[in-house]
Motif scaffolding. Structure first.
Motif, PDB file in Angstrom:
ATOM      1  N   VAL A 353       0.839  -1.196   0.000  1.00  6.09           N
ATOM      2  CA  VAL A 353       0.000   0.000   0.000  1.00  6.09           C
ATOM      3  C   VAL A 353       0.878   1.251   0.000  1.00  6.09           C
ATOM      4  CG1 VAL A 353      -1.795   1.285   1.256  1.00  6.09           C
ATOM      5  CG2 VAL A 353      -1.775  -1.232   1.329  1.00  6.09           C
ATOM      6  N   ARG A 354       0.467   2.267  -0.757  1.00 13.72           N
ATOM      7  CA  ARG A 354       1.039   3.619  -0.660  1.00 13.72           C
ATOM      8  C   ARG A 354      -0.093   4.598  -0.380  1.00 13.72           C
ATOM      9  NH1 ARG A 354       6.326   5.017  -2.511  1.00 13.72           N
ATOM     10  NH2 ARG A 354       5.652   7.060  -1.753  1.00 13.72           N
ATOM     11  N   TYR A 355       0.220   5.692   0.312  1.00 13.74           N
ATOM     12  CA  TYR A 355      -0.805   6.649   0.723  1.00 13.74           C
ATOM     13  C   TYR A 355      -0.631   8.018   0.069  1.00 13.74           C
ATOM     14  CZ  TYR A 355      -1.692   3.382   4.570  1.00 13.74           C
ATOM     15  OH  TYR A 355      -1.986   2.261   5.313  1.00 13.74           O
ATOM     16  N   SER A 356      -1.743   8.733  -0.006  1.00 13.41           N
ATOM     17  CA  SER A 356      -1.745  10.164  -0.317  1.00 13.41           C
ATOM     18  C   SER A 356      -2.993  10.745   0.329  1.00 13.41           C
ATOM     19  CB  SER A 356      -1.712  10.405  -1.830  1.00 13.41           C
ATOM     20  OG  SER A 356      -2.860   9.861  -2.453  1.00 13.41           O
ATOM     21  N   ARG A 357      -3.336  11.994  -0.021  1.00  6.95           N
ATOM     22  CA  ARG A 357      -4.468  12.635   0.640  1.00  6.95           C
ATOM     23  C   ARG A 357      -5.732  12.638  -0.217  1.00  6.95           C
ATOM     24  NH1 ARG A 357      -3.462  12.275   5.533  1.00  6.95           N
ATOM     25  NH2 ARG A 357      -4.625  14.117   6.168  1.00  6.95           N
ATOM     26  N   THR A 358      -5.577  12.741  -1.537  1.00  8.30           N
ATOM     27  CA  THR A 358      -6.748  12.882  -2.403  1.00  8.30           C
ATOM     28  C   THR A 358      -6.779  11.807  -3.471  1.00  8.30           C
ATOM     29  OG1 THR A 358      -5.721  14.290  -4.083  1.00  8.30           O
ATOM     30  CG2 THR A 358      -6.514  15.377  -2.083  1.00  8.30           C
ATOM     31  N   GLY A 359      -7.943  11.652  -4.095  1.00  8.21           N
ATOM     32  CA  GLY A 359      -8.106  10.655  -5.147  1.00  8.21           C
ATOM     33  C   GLY A 359      -7.279  10.955  -6.370  1.00  8.21           C
ATOM     34  N   GLY A 360      -7.248  12.231  -6.775  1.00  8.15           N
ATOM     35  CA  GLY A 360      -6.453  12.607  -7.942  1.00  8.15           C
ATOM     36  C   GLY A 360      -4.980  12.327  -7.743  1.00  8.15           C
ATOM     37  N   GLU A 361      -4.468  12.637  -6.552  1.00  6.99           N
ATOM     38  CA  GLU A 361      -3.067  12.332  -6.228  1.00  6.99           C
ATOM     39  C   GLU A 361      -2.812  10.834  -6.324  1.00  6.99           C
ATOM     40  OE1 GLU A 361      -1.472  15.491  -2.895  1.00  6.99           O
ATOM     41  OE2 GLU A 361      -2.699  13.816  -2.235  1.00  6.99           O
ATOM     42  N   ALA A 362      -3.715  10.058  -5.730  1.00  8.28           N
ATOM     43  CA  ALA A 362      -3.532   8.607  -5.699  1.00  8.28           C
ATOM     44  C   ALA A 362      -3.526   8.027  -7.111  1.00  8.28           C
ATOM     45  CB  ALA A 362      -4.631   7.959  -4.860  1.00  8.28           C
ATOM     46  N   CYS A 363      -4.394   8.561  -7.989  1.00  6.87           N
ATOM     47  CA  CYS A 363      -4.407   8.087  -9.374  1.00  6.87           C
ATOM     48  C   CYS A 363      -3.086   8.412 -10.066  1.00  6.87           C
ATOM     49  CB  CYS A 363      -5.567   8.716 -10.137  1.00  6.87           C
ATOM     50  SG  CYS A 363      -7.191   8.033  -9.729  1.00  6.87           S
ATOM     51  N   ALA A 364      -2.561   9.604  -9.829  1.00  5.01           N
ATOM     52  CA  ALA A 364      -1.289   9.988 -10.439  1.00  5.01           C
ATOM     53  C   ALA A 364      -0.144   9.116  -9.919  1.00  5.01           C
ATOM     54  CB  ALA A 364      -1.004  11.462 -10.159  1.00  5.01           C
ATOM     55  N   MET A 501      -3.498  -3.200  -9.531  1.00  3.08           N
ATOM     56  CA  MET A 501      -3.506  -2.099  -8.573  1.00  3.08           C
ATOM     57  C   MET A 501      -4.935  -1.584  -8.430  1.00  3.08           C
ATOM     58  SD  MET A 501      -0.222   0.057 -10.035  1.00  3.08           S
ATOM     59  CE  MET A 501      -0.051   1.129  -8.622  1.00  3.08           C
ATOM     60  N   ALA A 502      -5.206  -0.960  -7.303  1.00  8.33           N
ATOM     61  CA  ALA A 502      -6.500  -0.296  -7.107  1.00  8.33           C
ATOM     62  C   ALA A 502      -6.273   0.981  -6.304  1.00  8.33           C
ATOM     63  CB  ALA A 502      -7.493  -1.205  -6.397  1.00  8.33           C
ATOM     64  N   VAL A 503      -7.122   1.953  -6.576  1.00  3.33           N
ATOM     65  CA  VAL A 503      -6.983   3.273  -5.956  1.00  3.33           C
ATOM     66  C   VAL A 503      -8.239   3.592  -5.156  1.00  3.33           C
ATOM     67  CG1 VAL A 503      -6.562   5.717  -6.385  1.00  3.33           C
ATOM     68  CG2 VAL A 503      -5.578   4.013  -7.918  1.00  3.33           C
ATOM     69  N   PHE A 504      -8.054   4.078  -3.929  1.00  2.38           N
ATOM     70  CA  PHE A 504      -9.173   4.400  -3.049  1.00  2.38           C
ATOM     71  C   PHE A 504      -9.082   5.844  -2.549  1.00  2.38           C
ATOM     72  CE2 PHE A 504      -8.385  -0.115  -2.779  1.00  2.38           C
ATOM     73  CZ  PHE A 504      -9.649  -0.663  -2.949  1.00  2.38           C
ATOM     74  N   GLY A 505     -10.243   6.437  -2.245  1.00  2.00           N
ATOM     75  CA  GLY A 505     -10.299   7.798  -1.705  1.00  2.00           C
ATOM     76  C   GLY A 505     -11.709   8.084  -1.234  1.00  2.00           C
ATOM     77  N   LYS A 506     -12.163   9.311  -1.367  1.00  2.00           N
ATOM     78  CA  LYS A 506     -13.516   9.750  -1.018  1.00  2.00           C
ATOM     79  C   LYS A 506     -14.025   9.160   0.298  1.00  2.00           C
ATOM     80  CE  LYS A 506     -15.178  11.183  -5.576  1.00  2.00           C
ATOM     81  NZ  LYS A 506     -15.184  12.622  -5.335  1.00  2.00           N
ATOM     82  N   ALA A 507     -14.761   8.051   0.249  1.00  2.00           N
ATOM     83  CA  ALA A 507     -15.440   7.526   1.435  1.00  2.00           C
ATOM     84  C   ALA A 507     -14.494   6.917   2.459  1.00  2.00           C
ATOM     85  CB  ALA A 507     -16.474   6.470   1.012  1.00  2.00           C
ATOM     86  N   LEU A 508     -13.236   6.736   2.105  1.00  2.00           N
ATOM     87  CA  LEU A 508     -12.296   6.025   2.973  1.00  2.00           C
ATOM     88  C   LEU A 508     -12.161   6.670   4.345  1.00  2.00           C
ATOM     89  CD1 LEU A 508     -10.297   3.684   3.218  1.00  2.00           C
ATOM     90  CD2 LEU A 508      -8.556   5.133   2.170  1.00  2.00           C
ATOM     91  N   ALA A 516      -5.510   5.947  -0.914  1.00  2.00           N
ATOM     92  CA  ALA A 516      -4.548   4.848  -0.875  1.00  2.00           C
ATOM     93  C   ALA A 516      -4.443   4.177  -2.235  1.00  2.00           C
ATOM     94  CB  ALA A 516      -4.959   3.822   0.188  1.00  2.00           C
ATOM     95  N   VAL A 517      -3.248   3.676  -2.525  1.00  2.00           N
ATOM     96  CA  VAL A 517      -3.002   2.849  -3.702  1.00  2.00           C
ATOM     97  C   VAL A 517      -2.567   1.486  -3.190  1.00  2.00           C
ATOM     98  CG1 VAL A 517      -1.637   2.551  -5.796  1.00  2.00           C
ATOM     99  CG2 VAL A 517      -2.228   4.864  -5.013  1.00  2.00           C
ATOM    100  N   ILE A 518      -3.289   0.450  -3.591  1.00  2.00           N
ATOM    101  CA  ILE A 518      -2.890  -0.894  -3.203  1.00  2.00           C
ATOM    102  C   ILE A 518      -2.516  -1.671  -4.470  1.00  2.00           C
ATOM    103  CG2 ILE A 518      -4.500  -0.784  -1.264  1.00  2.00           C
ATOM    104  CD1 ILE A 518      -6.237  -2.867  -2.700  1.00  2.00           C
TER     105      ILE A 518
END
Length: 675
Positions: A353-364, A501-508, A516-518
């Motif tokens: 897993v890697r982390y960031s704060r927003t969905g757009g960041e995580a996608c990038a 890979m999968a990317v999570f945000g919003k409701a998390l 998060a990026v897993i």
């Protein structure tokens, strides 16, 4: 005392902060108001009425230094403040002047007072109903007895906030209006925003002293018409009918490009000029605006961030404790390890897993890692994945590439031209199109939402998975929006397909910033050879909020609840459309769905938002459901929506243009620049 003038002023202006103390040729604006008004031959005493808020201490001290008395009263109940300021002096009559009129003309003021005296039977006289003098020369005169009656009997919020509506709109009082022989009502000489300030400063600079009159200013305009173009866009008394949020939004657009940092929350996307714009508090599914108005949120619920409802106590309590223990340190917060283990446990195919704060960041981040892992540059994508260069570069090749991906009109200005052709869109359920993109070579990544408004057809996701495997392409599922709304984890778990890979945000994080990026170890390890790092990706509140949010989701099965309510509302939407013969369709996951009309969609959408707002709802044609909503609250919402649908249907049957029923402009669609 026969005639008392009360100047109404405070420091807390929404659109132009501290406007009454803004410098105009070496003097604060309020000094010009008081000095010019003091030249009146009719007024015996001038008092400034301001609020008890601490920010007005400076104003009181300054006005006192000029030799004028100050009364301080309630911030919001201005009628009460005004009455009590007058009560101290027991005048026969009161003149009301506002502090945003540094060009007030004492000659005009005396003319209005004389007209009041000549019409002894009138309780209220002004030069504003209808206006014929320039905006900024507004003068109202009324008996103290009438003011007292208004103070006792006025009950409505508007009547308490603006002093004279009860006098002007009530048949209990006799009223007269003083008209100028020439209508100058379109002239704007008041002080309400920066453009007004620029014009007023220029006017004062043209005269040697403070003795100039309305006639002098009109002569100045006749000789220099271009001189007065600074504030030509402004609307007379616009602020009187605007809420605090609308005023603040007007101000925000002057200092924040576009007004805010999220397109989807811009007021123009809902109700231009009339949307509340800002909130003071939110709890459950209730939102309070800056004026204390209460709304039920059947709209976008923070753009889908709060599936557990606003300000869920357990999540907030966990975050408050984290704050007390410090959100940052030289060391890392241990909660991020626990969160990683939780996400991997939910998704057995994932290893890291890697982390960031927003969905757009995580996608990038996911795109960077996937490119590093595959060794190939091109990305085939389907869906909306944020604002970053890799995504927006698609519109370098064709400026309409992203139109079908959610937002139309996105200009890739600022994106390096060398990225053209590096990101290529494909349509959901169009496997042939994806194959053609891959056949062109150098595709290292497929980024897509596992669900795109409609169900996958003909084993579409399984076929995409096979294509990715056969061509050594990293498959990423963007679950920023869809996750935790139908099941516990990524939606792909219900579809029998495992991505790389999968990317999570919003409701998390239920309203707290956490994404998060897993992914599989062989892919995620590529992040070690490309630099991806940011200070606040290690901040504590996000992981703490996410852990508590996931605990509640799992325990309460929140995803099942919102899915059930969503299906119920979707069914009712379609039934209402059929009942009122309004051709509409519904798309999206049940818990994050929207309806659209097949004709006059934007007009109808705007009217729905307008009329539902009047009924106490934040509502449009999209709805993100939370656990705070239930069937009872949904029924109340649907009953109100049905009334609005009925009105739209009636207008159509009577050939009434719906645009005539809008209180403002039509809402925006897609990306549009704001002035």
């Amino acid at each position: 005392m026969k005639i008392l003038a009360i100047v109404q002023a405070r420091m807390g202006s929404t659109r132009l902060p501290n406007k009454v103390m803004q410098d105009i040729c070496g003097k604060p604006a309020i000094q010009h108001v008081l000095e010019r008004l003091n030249r009146s031959n009719k007024i015996e005493k001038i008092v400034l009425a301001t609020s008890v808020n601490q920010e007005n201490d400076k104003l009181e001290k300054f006005v006192n230094s000029l030799g004028f008395n100050v009364y301080r009263g309630d911030e919001l109940d201005v009628l009460d403040r005004f009455y009590k300021a007058a009560e101290q002096y027991k005048p026969e009559s009161v003149v009301r002047i506002t502090g945003d009129c540094p060009l007030i003309d004492p000659e005009v003021v005396d003319q209005v007072i004389s007209y009041y005296e000549e019409n002894g039977a009138a309780d209220y006289v002004s030069n504003i109903d209808p206006p014929s003098f320039p905006d900024g020369l507004d003068t109202e005169v009324f008996s103290f007895d009438s003011l007292e009656k208004a103070w006792i009997n006025a009950k409505k919020k508007r009547e308490r906030e603006h002093v004279t509506p009860y006098l002007r709109e009530n048949d209990l009082f006799s009223k007269k209006n003083f008209l100028n022989n020439v209508d100058y009502s379109k002239e704007r000489w008041t002080l309400d925003d920066k453009d007004d300030l620029l014009l007023i400063r220029k006017i004062f600079e043209k005269f040697d002293d403070n003795m100039f009159s309305m006639k002098n200013i009109l002569s100045l305009k006749e000789d220099n018409p271009d001189f007065f173009k600074d504030n030509i866009h402004s609307i007379r008394n616009e602020g009187a009918d605007m809420g605090s949020g609308q005023k603040l939004w007007t101000r925000a657009k002057q200092i924040i490009p576009g007004g805010n940092s999220l397109l989807s929350k811009r007021s123009e996307m809902f109700l231009p000029g009339n949307w509340p714009s800002y909130y003071k508090k939110a709890e459950g599914y209730t939102v309070w605006d800056l004026d204390g108005n209460e709304y039920k949120d059947f709209c976008i619920m923070g753009i889908g961030t709060n599936t557990l409802g606003y300000a869920r106590k357990e999540v907030n309590d966990a975050v408050k404790k984290a704050i007390d223990d410090s959100t940052c340190s030289t060391l890392s917060c241990y909660e991020e390890v626990y969160l990683a283990e939780k996400l991997i446990n939910m998704h057995p195919w994932a290893d890291q897993v890697r982390y960031s704060r927003t969905g757009g960041e995580a996608c990038a981040i996911a795109i960077r890692i996937a490119r590093a892992a595959s060794g190939k540059d091109k990305v085939a994508f389907c869906g909306y994945h944020g604002w970053h260069d890799w995504y927006l570069s698609s519109n370098l090749a064709d400026d309409s590439n992203l139109n079908s991906m959610l937002i139309a009109g996105l200009d890739p200005a600022g994106v390096p031209s060398g990225l053209a052709g590096s990101a290529i869109p494909f349509e959901y359920n169009n496997l042939t199109q994806l194959k053609n993109i891959i056949s062109q070579g150098n595709v290292g990544v497929i980024m897509m939402e596992p669900f795109r408004n409609k169900e996958p057809e003909d084993d579409f996701l399984q076929e995409v998975r096979k294509l990715a495997t056969d061509n050594n392409i990293v498959l990423i599922f963007d679950e920023v929006t869809a996750a935790f709304r139908k099941n516990f984890g990524g939606l792909h778990l219900t579809m029998g397909v495992e991505p790389d890979m999968a990317v999570f945000g919003k409701a998390l994080g239920n309203g707290f910033a956490q994404s998060a990026v897993i992914g599989k170890k062989e892919v995620m390890e590529a992040s070690q050879k490309t630099f991806i790092s940011s200070t606040y990706w290690t901040e504590r509140t996000g992981p703490v909020a996410a852990l508590e949010t996931l605990r509640i989701m799992e325990e309460e099965k929140s995803f099942e609840q919102i899915d059930t309510i969503g299906k119920y509302i979707n069914k009712k939407w379609l039934a209402l459309g059929e009942e009122y013969n309004l051709d509409l369709h519904v798309e999206g996951l049940p818990s994050i769905s929207h309806f659209a009309f097949n004709e006059d969609n934007l007009e109808r959408k705007t009217y729905i938002t307008q009329e539902m707002l009047k009924r106490g709802y934040l509502a449009s044609n999209s709805f993100y459901i939370s656990n705070a909503h239930d069937e009872k609250s949904a029924d109340l919402y649907l009953n109100n929506l049905g009334e609005v649908f009925s009105e739209i249907s009636e207008f159509r049957e009577k050939s009434i243009n719906l645009l005539e029923k809008l209180d403002g402009d039509i809402c925006h669609s897609g990306f549009q620049r704001l002035n």
